[in-house]
Design an enzyme around this catalytic site. Structure first.
Site, PDB file in Angstrom:
ATOM      1  CE  LYS A  65     -27.533  15.884 -37.791  1.00 41.96           C
ATOM      2  NZ  LYS A  65     -26.498  16.620 -37.415  1.00 41.96           N
ATOM      3  CD1 TRP A  69     -24.316  22.026 -38.348  1.00 42.84           C
ATOM      4  CD2 TRP A  69     -24.322  21.949 -36.040  1.00 42.84           C
ATOM      5  NE1 TRP A  69     -25.605  21.644 -37.860  1.00 42.84           N
ATOM      6  CE2 TRP A  69     -25.523  21.706 -36.471  1.00 42.84           C
ATOM      7  CE3 TRP A  69     -24.103  21.982 -34.632  1.00 42.84           C
ATOM      8  CZ2 TRP A  69     -26.700  21.666 -35.720  1.00 42.84           C
ATOM      9  CZ3 TRP A  69     -25.090  21.848 -33.673  1.00 42.84           C
ATOM     10  CH2 TRP A  69     -26.427  21.491 -34.316  1.00 42.84           C
ATOM     11  CG  ASP A 107     -18.777  17.890 -36.667  1.00 41.47           C
ATOM     12  OD1 ASP A 107     -19.302  16.943 -36.887  1.00 41.47           O
ATOM     13  OD2 ASP A 107     -19.561  18.997 -36.172  1.00 41.47           O
TER      14      ASP A 107
HETATM   15  C1  LIG Z   1     -26.208  17.658 -36.235  1.00 43.52           C
HETATM   16  C2  LIG Z   1     -24.818  18.137 -36.066  1.00 43.52           C
HETATM   17  C3  LIG Z   1     -24.171  18.154 -34.911  1.00 43.52           C
HETATM   18  C4  LIG Z   1     -24.793  18.022 -33.492  1.00 43.52           C
HETATM   19  O1  LIG Z   1     -24.942  16.703 -33.016  1.00 43.52           O
HETATM   20  P1  LIG Z   1     -26.024  16.553 -31.689  1.00 43.52           P
HETATM   21  O2  LIG Z   1     -25.807  15.009 -31.605  1.00 43.52           O
HETATM   22  O3  LIG Z   1     -27.123  17.405 -32.023  1.00 43.52           O
HETATM   23  O4  LIG Z   1     -25.189  17.197 -30.459  1.00 43.52           O
HETATM   24  C5  LIG Z   1     -22.881  18.683 -34.816  1.00 43.52           C
HETATM   25  N1  LIG Z   1     -21.984  18.924 -36.230  1.00 43.52           N
HETATM   26  C6  LIG Z   1     -22.665  18.874 -37.102  1.00 43.52           C
HETATM   27  C7  LIG Z   1     -22.169  19.104 -38.409  1.00 43.52           C
HETATM   28  C8  LIG Z   1     -24.131  18.465 -37.212  1.00 43.52           C
HETATM   29  O5  LIG Z   1     -24.655  18.305 -38.566  1.00 43.52           O
END
Ligand SMILES: *Cc1c(COP(=O)(O)O)cnc(C)c1O
Length: 393
Positions: free
Chosen positions: A220, A118, A194
């Protein structure tokens, strides 16, 4: 049955087990806590009056929005000098929004810690809008993402507009259980986090860690896809800060000035985040949630570590093992046994262990232990793993 055509092997979630026995270990989108799902269902008993059917400029929706923002601030101890935005475009939207808001020019430098799939994607997307420099997190020997690089003075360009990191690499299973502190000579640089897959499962040291922006896509731990909670330190806002090309829907200042209502926000998704924050508050808050996360993940790592190599997990440094996503393989990835494991567990209602990601199916199965998964749910998997090992040693 021809096992190659079994639905469990292509990531199907439609287990044949009775629905009350199904436990969803998907990496997201995934199930929310049962109490939250019940609350959402209750809302649908009043047709016409759910947030899906409310103008976002009514007092009714304003109350839902204020509740979500205030409860999140309370639960996550977000200081007053941070703005809470509900942004569009998921986590990927923020990969672009960050440099567009914090770098006025394409030549502005930003430093990215890249230690998993990511953060790699965020760096590649961000590099379109700034000059991205990489702090490489690949293991120098294996070339794999299994650790977190040291944030030394030399590693961070002093003119960086921000230092970016991902606090839980969802696919690789690497988690920072506490945010790092930048070296003294780099503490003027805002830290970008993030926290898409670990938000609400541990406290955040907003001020001590120098957090400039933290974002979490909702799908998540805190809700449904599309929506992202983006928390910005207020000194980073201002008409003069963003790139002139930053679209309005991505512009932090524009959306902050408009109180999250510059355009139509994802109304229902915001309501759900409010329910999740309420649930967290009622369950004892973020410290209790962290305690549960530790207990859940320990159940699985203990089975793996005590299996004499029957199960394996890629991250050997226990301090970095993810409590959110536990990757594991069976007899070093033995295909026949892996398929057998997937089919037998799926038939018992254990679903979501193999999913397709933008990065392929990967070498490992993965159990994701977000807020929707209880300790009891995790025991169902750990007990199955122990039994499966006994039967297939
Ligand atoms: C799932 C995830 C993303 C992506 O998010 P989207 O909503 O699909 O754009 C980004 N960073 C991390 C760490 C993730 O687990």
């Amino acid at each position: 049955m021809n096992t190659n055509s079994h639905p469990a092997l292509v990531g199907s979630l439609s287990s044949t087990a009775p629905s009350e026995e199904v436990v969803n270990f998907s990496p997201g989108p995934t199930s929310l806590p049962k109490a939250v799902e019940k609350k959402i269902a209750e809302g649908f008993q009043k047709p016409g009056l759910t947030s899906l059917a409310m103008s976002h400029r009514t007092p009714e929706f304003q109350a839902i929005l204020d509740h979500a923002v205030n409860t999140a601030r309370q639960v996550m101890a977000i200081p007053d000098n941070y703005e809470i935005l509900f942004t569009h475009g998921g986590g990927h939207g923020q990969f672009a929004a960050l440099p567009l808001n914090l770098c006025k020019n394409l030549t502005d430098i930003a430093s990215y810690v890249v230690n998993g799939t990511w953060s790699e994607r965020a760096r590649n997307e961000g590099d379109k809008y700034c000059s991205a420099q990489t702090i490489d997190g690949k293991d120098p020997v294996t070339g794999l993402y299994t650790h977190f690089p040291e944030l030394t003075e030399e590693a961070i360009h002093p003119d960086s507009k921000f230092v970016y990191l991902c606090s839980n690499e969802t696919v690789n299973g690497i988690e920072l259980h506490r945010l790092p502190k930048l070296p003294a000579s780099r503490q003027h640089i805002p830290l970008i986090v993030d926290a898409s897959s670990d938000f609400t499962t541990k406290p955040i040291e907003w001020l001590e860690a120098g957090v400039g922006v933290l974002f979490a896509c909702a799908s998540k731990n805190i809700g449904h896809p599309g929506l992202t909670m983006t928390v910005i330190r207020k000194d980073l806002l201002g008409e003069d800060k963003a790139s002139p090309l930053c679209p309005g829907v991505f512009n932090y200042t524009t959306n902050s000035d408009a109180g999250n209502l510059w355009n139509t926000p994802a109304t229902f998704n915001i309501e759900v985040v409010g329910h999740v924050m309420n649930w967290l508050e009622q369950e004892g808050g973020v410290m209790e949630n962290e305690r549960r996360s530790i207990e859940k993940s320990q159940l699985l790592y203990d089975v793996i570590d005590n299996s004499n190599g029957f199960y394996g997990t890629p991250v050997t440094n226990k301090d970095l093992r993810s409590r959110m996503n536990v990757p594991f393989n069976i007899k070093s990835g033995n295909e026949e046994l892996t398929n057998k494991f997937l089919i037998e567990s799926w038939e018992l209602g254990i679903i979501g262990l193999r999913t397709l990601t933008p990065f392929g199916v990967g070498d490992y199965l993965r159990a994701s232990l977000y807020n929707g998964i209880s300790i009891k749910d995790t025991e169902k998997l750990s007990e199955f793993m122990i039994k499966f090992q006994k039967e297939n040693i």
